[in-house]
Design a protein around this motif. Sequence first.
Motif, PDB file in Angstrom:
ATOM      1  N   PRO A 188      32.782 -10.990  54.252  1.00 23.38           N
ATOM      2  CA  PRO A 188      33.766 -12.064  54.058  1.00 23.38           C
ATOM      3  C   PRO A 188      33.446 -13.227  54.997  1.00 23.38           C
ATOM      4  O   PRO A 188      33.030 -13.019  56.145  1.00 23.38           O
ATOM      5  CB  PRO A 188      35.094 -11.393  54.427  1.00 23.38           C
ATOM      6  N   HIS A 189      33.659 -14.434  54.513  1.00 22.25           N
ATOM      7  CA  HIS A 189      33.243 -15.600  55.270  1.00 22.25           C
ATOM      8  C   HIS A 189      33.905 -15.688  56.632  1.00 22.25           C
ATOM      9  O   HIS A 189      33.275 -16.121  57.609  1.00 22.25           O
ATOM     10  CB  HIS A 189      33.548 -16.867  54.454  1.00 22.25           C
ATOM     11  N   ASP A 190      35.139 -15.241  56.744  1.00 26.19           N
ATOM     12  CA  ASP A 190      35.831 -15.358  58.023  1.00 26.19           C
ATOM     13  C   ASP A 190      35.319 -14.360  59.065  1.00 26.19           C
ATOM     14  O   ASP A 190      35.642 -14.470  60.248  1.00 26.19           O
ATOM     15  CB  ASP A 190      37.344 -15.202  57.834  1.00 26.19           C
ATOM     16  N   ARG A 191      34.505 -13.393  58.650  1.00 23.81           N
ATOM     17  CA  ARG A 191      33.911 -12.454  59.603  1.00 23.81           C
ATOM     18  C   ARG A 191      32.544 -12.908  60.107  1.00 23.81           C
ATOM     19  O   ARG A 191      32.005 -12.338  61.058  1.00 23.81           O
ATOM     20  CB  ARG A 191      33.765 -11.068  58.956  1.00 23.81           C
ATOM     21  N   VAL A 192      31.966 -13.908  59.471  1.00 21.97           N
ATOM     22  CA  VAL A 192      30.615 -14.355  59.833  1.00 21.97           C
ATOM     23  C   VAL A 192      30.543 -14.937  61.244  1.00 21.97           C
ATOM     24  O   VAL A 192      29.621 -14.618  62.005  1.00 21.97           O
ATOM     25  CB  VAL A 192      30.088 -15.359  58.782  1.00 21.97           C
TER      26      VAL A 192
END
Length: 411
Positions: free
Chosen positions: A286-290
Amino acid sequence: MRIAYLLTDLGIPFFGRKGASVHARSITEAISQLGHDVVCYAAVAGDDPAQPSPVTIRVVTLDPTLEELVDAASRDGQASARPNLRRREIAGLCINDPFRRRVAEDHSHRPFDLLIERYSLWSLAGARLARDLSIPLLLEVNAPLPEEAQRFRSLALAAVAHAIRRQVFHEAAGIAAVSRELAEGAVREGADPGRIAVVPNGFDPALFHPGDPEAERRDGFVVGFLGSLKPWHGIETLCRAFAGLARDDSRVRLLILGDGPLRGRIERFARRFRLGDRIEPAGSLPHDRVPALLRHFDVAVAPYADAEGFYFSPLKIFEYMGAGLPIVTSAIGQIAEVLEDGRTALLVPPGDAQALACAIRRLRDDEGLRRSLGGAASAAARERFCWRDTARKVIGLAQGILESRTVCHGA
């Protein structure tokens, strides 16, 4: 302004992990945060969002009758040899009408001032709505899709895809292309040069910002890559460079954030060179974990292959910059326009594994240079490439279109 954003591509979920999803979500949310009322019409919603979106999302699907027609057409004649491919393409064509009907219905209750559509292979919905509702269409162009599909995948209805592109490029009131190369391609397809603006991708400064390198450091020296594992991302070049680095330095590690068709090649490379314990493929995230995982990178790489007409505006470059990472990347296309060798990144010839390895070694051995490049890159990104800056450029182009229409109608 009240804006309808059309995301008709069945392969791009609005709440998805791929770069196209991040772009659609980021640009619509940034436009909304500028005070505009944005309604996104998407063929696929995707995963549940980590946080509520300020954008209204409306999912548009094929109705059952069209589903039956798509199934029948995909089995017809020669299509039976590639039914799944033909089905996707016909479904992409058939979803135009549900989009057109849904947006027109909503417009009849609360009129839109502007249509923005992410150009896709099969979408005529935006052009038809612009004609039917007498409101302007601003087309986002992110790739030369027919050529990309023919080169890297397959395209059964190639002539149709090329004809659709010529039509929508000609009819759009304005085109926002993410790179100069795509803008020039739009002109070759018949678009008016005076209606085209180059609007590069961006990053979210609330997500991507420099962290404390000592607090985030892993054991060893971590070379990091973010992105889909596809041929144009230079995965083979990265593997060759890493083989040389690993041979010379037992501390070096490779962390890969992303997934794709070349993952198997990376796994075979790791087995062949017995590097399985030094290569970590984290998969799609997920993008917010990158951002948290980017902080484990000691150096970030984007080893794009040499390609004529390189047209990308790589999200990873802007996110690396925003995170304050020292970058080694290929001197090609927009990358060489955005980054300055020796000041905000180290640029190497595309496809040159030896040069890539040498630049990584240079950064490994010079912590001061790593800090200098990362700090300068972060400052440059915040000055020019936040998503809000991108949104302002898109809205500026749209306002120019609306003003010119007012003058023409007034005359």
